[in-house]
Each structure stands twice: as structure tokens, then as C-alpha cells.
Write a protein that holds these residues in place. Structure first.
Motif, PDB file in Angstrom:
ATOM      1  N   GLY A 168       0.668  -1.072  -0.017  1.00 38.86           N
ATOM      2  CA  GLY A 168      -0.029   0.152   0.076  1.00 38.86           C
ATOM      3  C   GLY A 168       0.706   1.294  -0.049  1.00 38.86           C
ATOM      4  O   GLY A 168       0.459   2.146  -0.724  1.00 38.86           O
ATOM      5  N   LEU A 169       2.021   1.108   0.773  1.00 37.78           N
ATOM      6  CA  LEU A 169       2.925   2.563   0.904  1.00 37.78           C
ATOM      7  C   LEU A 169       3.589   2.717  -0.545  1.00 37.78           C
ATOM      8  O   LEU A 169       3.724   3.602  -0.838  1.00 37.78           O
ATOM      9  N   VAL A 170       4.177   1.446  -1.136  1.00 39.87           N
ATOM     10  CA  VAL A 170       4.757   1.629  -2.330  1.00 39.87           C
ATOM     11  C   VAL A 170       3.834   2.044  -3.396  1.00 39.87           C
ATOM     12  O   VAL A 170       4.247   2.641  -4.475  1.00 39.87           O
ATOM     13  N   PHE A 171       2.666   1.839  -3.251  1.00 42.27           N
ATOM     14  CA  PHE A 171       1.776   2.391  -4.293  1.00 42.27           C
ATOM     15  C   PHE A 171       1.192   3.920  -3.957  1.00 42.27           C
ATOM     16  O   PHE A 171       1.375   4.725  -4.681  1.00 42.27           O
ATOM     17  N   ALA A 172       0.781   4.171  -2.768  1.00 38.52           N
ATOM     18  CA  ALA A 172       0.183   5.558  -2.488  1.00 38.52           C
ATOM     19  C   ALA A 172       1.231   6.603  -2.578  1.00 38.52           C
ATOM     20  O   ALA A 172       1.175   7.590  -2.967  1.00 38.52           O
ATOM     21  N   LEU A 173       2.264   6.610  -1.961  1.00 40.88           N
ATOM     22  CA  LEU A 173       3.256   7.605  -1.763  1.00 40.88           C
ATOM     23  C   LEU A 173       3.871   7.917  -3.135  1.00 40.88           C
ATOM     24  O   LEU A 173       3.713   9.159  -3.521  1.00 40.88           O
ATOM     25  N   TYR A 204      -5.489   8.959 -17.014  1.00 40.74           N
ATOM     26  CA  TYR A 204      -4.918   7.848 -16.197  1.00 40.74           C
ATOM     27  C   TYR A 204      -5.170   8.134 -14.682  1.00 40.74           C
ATOM     28  O   TYR A 204      -4.939   7.080 -13.814  1.00 40.74           O
ATOM     29  N   LYS A 205      -5.488   9.353 -14.277  1.00 41.78           N
ATOM     30  CA  LYS A 205      -5.578   9.460 -12.748  1.00 41.78           C
ATOM     31  C   LYS A 205      -6.862   8.597 -12.132  1.00 41.78           C
ATOM     32  O   LYS A 205      -6.521   7.846 -11.411  1.00 41.78           O
ATOM     33  N   PRO A 206      -8.026   8.551 -13.041  1.00 43.56           N
ATOM     34  CA  PRO A 206      -8.995   7.663 -12.477  1.00 43.56           C
ATOM     35  C   PRO A 206      -8.765   6.353 -12.228  1.00 43.56           C
ATOM     36  O   PRO A 206      -9.093   5.530 -11.491  1.00 43.56           O
ATOM     37  N   ARG A 207      -7.879   5.769 -13.250  1.00 39.25           N
ATOM     38  CA  ARG A 207      -7.472   4.334 -13.391  1.00 39.25           C
ATOM     39  C   ARG A 207      -6.575   4.243 -12.135  1.00 39.25           C
ATOM     40  O   ARG A 207      -6.810   3.232 -11.516  1.00 39.25           O
ATOM     41  N   LEU A 208      -5.693   4.827 -11.919  1.00 44.04           N
ATOM     42  CA  LEU A 208      -4.720   4.830 -11.074  1.00 44.04           C
ATOM     43  C   LEU A 208      -5.278   4.982  -9.372  1.00 44.04           C
ATOM     44  O   LEU A 208      -5.070   3.944  -8.599  1.00 44.04           O
ATOM     45  N   LEU A 209      -6.263   5.673  -9.329  1.00 48.32           N
ATOM     46  CA  LEU A 209      -7.143   5.712  -8.134  1.00 48.32           C
ATOM     47  C   LEU A 209      -7.907   4.583  -7.888  1.00 48.32           C
ATOM     48  O   LEU A 209      -8.145   4.061  -6.618  1.00 48.32           O
ATOM     49  N   ALA A 210      -8.579   3.938  -9.017  1.00 43.83           N
ATOM     50  CA  ALA A 210      -9.182   2.578  -9.026  1.00 43.83           C
ATOM     51  C   ALA A 210      -8.449   1.557  -8.520  1.00 43.83           C
ATOM     52  O   ALA A 210      -8.761   0.696  -7.448  1.00 43.83           O
ATOM     53  N   LEU A 211      -6.981   1.626  -8.906  1.00 47.71           N
ATOM     54  CA  LEU A 211      -6.145   0.300  -8.365  1.00 47.71           C
ATOM     55  C   LEU A 211      -5.881   0.555  -6.932  1.00 47.71           C
ATOM     56  O   LEU A 211      -5.699  -0.184  -6.078  1.00 47.71           O
ATOM     57  N   LEU A 212      -5.697   1.980  -6.549  1.00 50.73           N
ATOM     58  CA  LEU A 212      -5.474   2.049  -5.146  1.00 50.73           C
ATOM     59  C   LEU A 212      -6.445   1.810  -4.231  1.00 50.73           C
ATOM     60  O   LEU A 212      -6.451   0.911  -3.245  1.00 50.73           O
TER      61      LEU A 212
END
Length: 357
Positions: free
Chosen positions: A116-121, A136-144
């Protein structure tokens, strides 16, 4: 790591094109970490370690017990649940035995926190620096969000085995937990491939799903679901022979409550369906790979290799009586098969997207 990547000696127009490649590399790291997570989760399941930690402490739980008193307190909490009272306690579990299963569950949770940290930070860094391409922002937020859901589903899974007369986690919650990990892995691979093409070509549109890809992925999804139920019900132990079970092709099973109930609860029928649905899955993946072969031979070879080794490991798991490391390798190649399927589907999807309007 992120800062170093983001400040490579790239200037002018090339710098803008290079940014998607930086994000793609970061997502590949995340995909590898998810594969490791699946493997550790498999070991946790196979060693019956999932219920060894009876509480969810997002912050304080990041550290294991550091002294004997803390170990005894954790062990005492474990003694209060049905698994200890009905299974491991009567079998003579010692504190040393408990420390072994505790380690795998703790490491599984620790790796989830790290993931989670390696993705979120880095995501926050890329966002602040304006490095995320349009769309790509919505897609990355969806993955988060999927990562967060994965953690929540994991706790719901553990909680299902802590009360009542349950001596194990719900196989339904286990399947939700595992399939969410596989879906996240496919999303990471797909998005990394999109960003890589964008970084190389400069104006590449995201790939689209095709009918063949949806068909193959749906067949594979059923097989993965069956596999998760097999793991949750310990149905791999229903037979140590292949291709026959109980000396016959179709084993005896309890169908008194209907076929669907038996399919989702009877280990013999579930094991039987899982081992033979595998060949339906192979057929669907061969169709996908043949479509991909003229476009990207490497992707076609990857999916053939993944399902070939997966079949061999599945048979070996049965013959070995569910040996820990063979079964773990079987789950590893399940994850690699998901990644390879996402790759092949992406190859077909970008061909479709590149066609003239």
C-alpha cells in the motif's frame, strides 16, 4: 526511488514522453509485489496460519511481539477461538508451533501494508509533480481503491473464522480476497502496458477489451474461483490420484442438498470440477494465444508456458498430497497466468484500438 526516476537527465520534449515510462516501471514493481503477496497468501493458507492473529491493528500490528510476555498474550488470544479449541489445541500445539503460523500471517499483513505504501506514496508524488498523463488518474485511483478493498476483504475473511463453530475461514471470503488480488494484478499489467506504449509512441490510445479476450478471461475466472474454493475447503486433499478419483472418473459426493450446493461445498465434487474445467480453460487460452501469435509471439509463448506449467503443477500437487511448496508454486503460476492473459488481451486490444476510424 521515485525522485531518482523523476529527475533523470531528460530535457525538452523527450522528457514529456519519458514520464509514462517511469510510471510503467513503477507499476511493474507493483505487479511483482502483488505476485509475491499471492504466494505469501498461499503459504499462509497452506500452513493454516490465517487465524493466528485475532485482531486487526493497522498501526500497532505492524510490529510482531517483541518479548515473551507479548508472545504469550497473542497465544492466549488465539486459544480463545474455535480453531485452537477444536483442532490445533487437541493436537498439542506449543508456543513454538504458534510462532511459526504467526509469522506467516504477520508477514502477509506486513507485505500488504508495504504494498500500500509503495503504491500510495509514489502516486501522490507523481500527482503533485503533474507526471500522470491525461485520463490515467481515475484508473490509478481505482487501483489504489482495489488495494484498500483487498485489505478489507482479508480482514472479513479472517473474521469469518474467529467466531461460532468455524475452525477455518469462509471459502467464499477467501475467493473474494484472492480474486481481488488477481483482478488488481491484471489491472496493473494492463495499465503498465498502456503507459509503456504511450511513452514509446507518444500518442498511443489505451487498449480496448475484445470479445475473444473477454471470453478467455471469463473461462479463466471460473477456474480461479473454483481453485479458491478448493483451497478454502482443503479439497485438494480429496484425492491423491490423477486422472481418477476414488478409482473412478466421477467421484462419489453428497448431492442430497442439490447440485449447486454440492458444487460450492462438497470437496469431492469441487475437486473434480476444478481439475477438468482446467482443460476448458486451456482451450480458451489457446484460442486467445493463437489470435495473438501473429501480433506478438512473446505474449503467445508466455501464456502457453504459464498454463502448461500450471497444469503440471496442479497434477503434481494432487499426487504429492498437497505438498506445501508444490502447491505454492501452483498458486504462483496461477498469478503468472493472470498476468500473461492480461498481456495477450492487451495485444489484441491495442490492435483494435489502432484500426482507422
Amino acid at each position: 526511488m521515485v525522485a531518482a526516476l523523476a529527475h533523470e537527465n531528460i530535457t525538452g520534449p523527450t522528457r514529456g514522453l519519458h514520464r509514462p515510462l517511469i510510471l510503467a516501471r513503477w507499476l511493474w514493481v507493483m505487479a511483482v509485489m502483488v505476485v509475491v503477496m499471492v504466494v505469501v497468501g498461499g503459504i499462509t493458507r497452506l500452513t493454516e496460519s490465517g487465524l493466528s492473529i485475532t485482531e486487526w491493528k493497522p498501526i500497532m500490528g505492524a510490529l510482531p511481539p517483541l518479548n515473551e510476555a507479548q508472545w504469550l498474550a497473542e497465544f492466549e488470544a488465539y486459544k480463545q477461538i474455535p480453531e485452537y479449541q477444536l483442532v490445533t489445541g487437541p493436537a498439542g500445539m506449543t508456543l513454538a508451533d504458534y510462532k511459526f503460523i504467526f509469522f506467516w500471517e504477520w508477514f502477509h499483513r506486513f507485505w500488504g501494508r508495504l504494498l500500500g505504501l509503495v503504491f500510495a506514496l509514489p502516486l501522490a508524488w507523481f500527482w503533485i509533480k503533474g507526471m500522470i498523463p491525461a485520463g490515467y488518474k481515475p484508473r490509478l485511483l481505482a487501483l489504489l481503491a482495489l488495494g484498500g478493498m483487498q485489505g478489507a476483504f482479508g480482514w472479513f475473511m479472517v473474521r469469518s473464522g474467529l467466531s461460532g463453530e468455524m475452525t477455518d475461514v469462509s471459502h467464499f471470503w477467501l475467493s473474494i480476497h484472492l480474486l481481488t488480488a488477481f483482478f488488481t494484478l491484471a489491472g496493473l499489467v494492463w495499465t503498465a502496458l498502456d503507459l509503456r506504449r504511450l511513452g514509446i509512441l507518444g500518442a498511443a490510445r489505451p487498449a480496448r477489451l475484445t470479445g475473444v479476450a473477454v471470453f478467455a478471461a471469463s473461462i479463466l475466472f471460473i477456474q480461479l474461483l473454483l481453485g479458491a474454493w478448493v483451497a478454502g475447503l482443503n479439497a485438494g486433499l480429496a484425492s491423491d490420484s490423477w486422472p481418477l478419483m476414488q478409482g473412478r472418473f466421477i467421484p462419489e459426493y453428497d448431492g442430497s442438498r442439490g447440485f449447486f450446493y454440492a458444487l460450492t461445498h462438497d470437496p469431492y465434487l469441487l475437486h473434480f470440477v476444478h481439475r477438468w474445467w482446467a482443460w476448458v480453460t486451456v482451450a480458451a487460452l489457446v484460442i486467445l494465444a493463437r489470435k495473438v501469435r501473429p501480433l506478438d509471439r512473446r505474449a503467445s509463448i508466455a501464456i502457453h508456458s504459464a498454463f502448461g506449467i500450471q497444469i503440471i503443477l496442479g497434477i503434481a500437487t494432487v499426487w504429492s498430497g498437497v505438498d506445501l511448496w508444490i502447491a505454492t508454486a501452483h498458486q504462483l503460476f496461477g498469478a503468472l497466468l493472470v498476468a500473461a492473459t492480461a498481456w495477450d488481451a492487451h495485444v489484441l486490444g491495442r490492435r483494435r484500438q489502432d484500426r482507422p476510424a
